[in-house]
Design a protein around this motif. Sequence first.
Motif, short mmCIF file in Angstrom:
data_model
loop_
_atom_site.label_atom_id
_atom_site.label_comp_id
_atom_site.label_asym_id
_atom_site.label_seq_id
_atom_site.Cartn_x
_atom_site.Cartn_y
_atom_site.Cartn_z
N GLU A 151 0.80 -1.32 0.20
CA GLU A 151 0.01 -0.47 -0.16
C GLU A 151 0.84 1.56 -0.26
OE1 GLU A 151 -3.08 -0.22 3.28
OE2 GLU A 151 -3.30 -2.36 3.07
N TYR A 152 2.21 1.24 -0.58
CA TYR A 152 3.16 2.43 -0.48
C TYR A 152 4.20 2.11 -2.28
CZ TYR A 152 2.66 2.24 4.61
OH TYR A 152 2.43 2.24 5.89
N PHE A 153 3.88 3.98 -2.13
CA PHE A 153 4.84 3.51 -3.51
C PHE A 153 6.11 3.29 -3.23
CE2 PHE A 153 1.45 7.34 -3.56
CZ PHE A 153 1.13 7.72 -3.99
N ALA A 154 5.96 2.62 -4.74
CA ALA A 154 7.16 1.47 -4.62
C ALA A 154 8.21 2.20 -4.67
CB ALA A 154 6.94 0.71 -6.06
N SER A 155 7.96 3.38 -5.85
CA SER A 155 9.00 4.59 -6.03
C SER A 155 9.73 4.99 -4.57
CB SER A 155 8.52 5.43 -6.91
OG SER A 155 7.72 6.40 -6.21
N GLN A 156 8.98 5.03 -3.81
CA GLN A 156 10.01 5.43 -1.65
C GLN A 156 9.92 5.08 -1.47
OE1 GLN A 156 9.13 8.02 -4.44
NE2 GLN A 156 9.14 9.13 -2.07
N ILE A 157 9.52 3.58 -1.76
CA ILE A 157 10.09 2.37 -0.39
C ILE A 157 11.89 2.19 -1.35
CG2 ILE A 157 10.18 0.31 -0.31
CD1 ILE A 157 7.60 0.03 -0.76
N GLU A 158 11.64 2.06 -2.85
CA GLU A 158 13.20 1.91 -3.90
C GLU A 158 14.36 3.28 -2.68
OE1 GLU A 158 11.95 0.93 -7.66
OE2 GLU A 158 10.64 -0.83 -7.11
N ARG A 374 -3.25 16.75 5.61
CA ARG A 374 -4.13 17.40 6.01
C ARG A 374 -3.18 18.91 6.76
NH1 ARG A 374 -6.72 21.38 9.33
NH2 ARG A 374 -5.51 20.65 11.22
N MET A 375 -2.76 18.63 7.83
CA MET A 375 -1.50 19.78 8.74
C MET A 375 -0.13 20.10 8.04
SD MET A 375 -1.31 18.54 12.82
CE MET A 375 -1.09 19.81 12.84
N GLY A 376 -0.20 19.41 6.76
CA GLY A 376 1.37 19.78 6.10
C GLY A 376 0.88 19.37 4.67
N SER A 377 -0.24 19.36 3.92
CA SER A 377 -0.35 19.81 2.88
C SER A 377 0.53 18.35 2.07
CB SER A 377 0.12 20.98 2.00
OG SER A 377 -0.56 22.33 2.88
N LEU A 378 0.40 17.45 2.78
CA LEU A 378 2.02 16.24 2.45
C LEU A 378 0.57 15.75 1.80
CD1 LEU A 378 4.18 15.50 4.75
CD2 LEU A 378 2.48 13.49 4.09
N VAL A 379 1.28 14.76 0.55
CA VAL A 379 0.58 13.54 0.17
C VAL A 379 1.83 12.02 0.51
CG1 VAL A 379 0.23 11.85 -1.94
CG2 VAL A 379 0.22 14.09 -1.93
N PRO A 380 0.97 11.68 1.62
CA PRO A 380 1.51 10.58 1.95
C PRO A 380 1.87 9.45 1.42
CG PRO A 380 -0.57 10.52 3.46
CD PRO A 380 -0.66 12.09 2.31
N ALA A 381 2.98 8.92 1.76
CA ALA A 381 4.04 7.71 0.81
C ALA A 381 3.11 6.17 0.82
CB ALA A 381 5.52 7.40 1.46
N ARG A 382 2.15 6.26 2.10
CA ARG A 382 0.31 5.23 1.99
C ARG A 382 -0.43 5.42 1.28
NH1 ARG A 382 -1.42 2.01 6.80
NH2 ARG A 382 -2.62 0.46 5.70
N ILE A 383 -0.14 4.96 0.04
CA ILE A 383 -1.29 5.24 -0.79
C ILE A 383 -2.33 5.49 -0.59
CG2 ILE A 383 -2.16 4.48 -3.33
CD1 ILE A 383 0.24 3.02 -3.35
N GLY A 384 -3.65 6.49 -0.42
CA GLY A 384 -5.08 6.67 -0.74
C GLY A 384 -5.39 7.59 0.99
N PHE A 385 -3.79 7.81 0.87
CA PHE A 385 -4.23 8.75 2.15
C PHE A 385 -3.92 10.45 1.52
CE2 PHE A 385 -4.18 5.00 4.10
CZ PHE A 385 -5.15 4.92 4.97
N GLY A 386 -3.82 10.95 0.57
CA GLY A 386 -3.07 12.13 0.58
C GLY A 386 -4.21 13.00 -0.40
#
Length: 462
Positions: A151-158, A374-386
């Motif tokens: 459930e995480y973007f593969a590019s971020q793990i790698e 929401r607080m950080g205008s941040l798209v998490p590396a975990r997919i589906g929470f951005g």
Amino acid sequence: MNREQRYARTRSGLLVPRPTRRGFLGGALGALAVAGLPSLAGCGSSGGSGDRTSLTDWQASSWESAEEMEKWLRFTGEYFDAEQPDVDWNIDYGIPFNDYFPTLQTTIAGGGTLDMCWMHGRFVPQFAAAGLIEPLDDLIDSATPDGWPDEYFASQIEGFQFDGQQYGMPYDIVAGGMYVNVDWFDRAGVDLPTADWTLDDLLEAAITLKEAAPDPDNSWAMTLPVHTVQMYWLVRSFGGDFFTDNGSTSHLADDGTIAAVQYLVDAMHKYRVMPTPGDLNTVDAGGAGDFALFGSERIAILTQINDSAFVIDDFVQGKFAWTVAPTPRGPEGRFQQVGGSAFALPSTTRSAEVSFDVMKHLMANPDTLPEISRMGSLVPARIGFGENAYPAEDVVPREAFDAAFFGPVEQDGVVLTFHERYAEWEASVYSVKIDELWTGSRDDVPEVMREIDEMTQDLIGS
């Protein structure tokens, strides 16, 4: 120490721990790159030597600003209040990015007190090879983060792996795209960019857009990245590369790499549709020259990352309509800039288990991620929470934002191959020579790239 002594209020009224400074030795990023990192290999590691019950205090370090830290401080405090209420915890933050990694090096190599640190992908090979950060694989196996890894973007793990091991737990993803002045396109009679656009289409449109600029003599049409990390997608689009084989093989003089650099040089100096880095530096905008040019209608296309949308809206201030579009494809296909940051475990950590629990609470917990986003205008590396990090629908429609930045990212996103001497190479070889092309003092792109390749080979072999 009472609660008001231990905590300070931010401008939003949030209670956060008061920051401290430990007199870390700072230094320039270039100094770190040239000097290299001392190796702790064979010296033994204190990582994880303590346990949960014996820990009395916990220390972390970050480059992020006070505003950016609000989310991390809030939810780090939430973890310790619930799980380790007797532990005094602190995060040193606000260290300028260019000073952060020399500071981090000095702290860890000197055996300073540090249990968790923020990490950027370009420094993972250096810090990992020197034994300054610990692999996380055993912790992942014994206490797997929720949803990991599917459930995480593969590019971020790698992007936080080195020598087959995981050295960082990614907490966000940034993706590249284009911001477009709709009114300017309409005035020039140019159709808005689509996913089918090629780099040839982009250049052709840029030439027409410049002619339709409000002040053509003091305007351009577009910006494209010229720094290695940000321009990597462009190099790959032409079939080029910088390095392969963990940095041991240079491709700086390959035909595709030369073609990508030639495209940028032509855009700057032949067609004059793109500002040089020097042009951007003359724009008085506190280092935000490209944003200022876009907001003042001196460029019609701005290539930037997704979380720049909020900054751009501030610069535009309703003066014109704007939207977003995906970056175009090249002769060898479509590629997209992807990046992000992670939490890492320094070799000085006193409880790897506690630090790893903090990481998971911040980057994997489905209960905390929506609010962190929401607080950080941040798209998490975990997919589906951005979703909470997207601009408002009346600023940029969600469908358009997804299509530009996150729809194609799993298929098209590429991350530059970093290596142990990457920072040294970029500072002492690449930047020095490539500036001759950006400034226009030299115009023979193949010759300059061959010189860069030769210098790179010498550095790699030394």
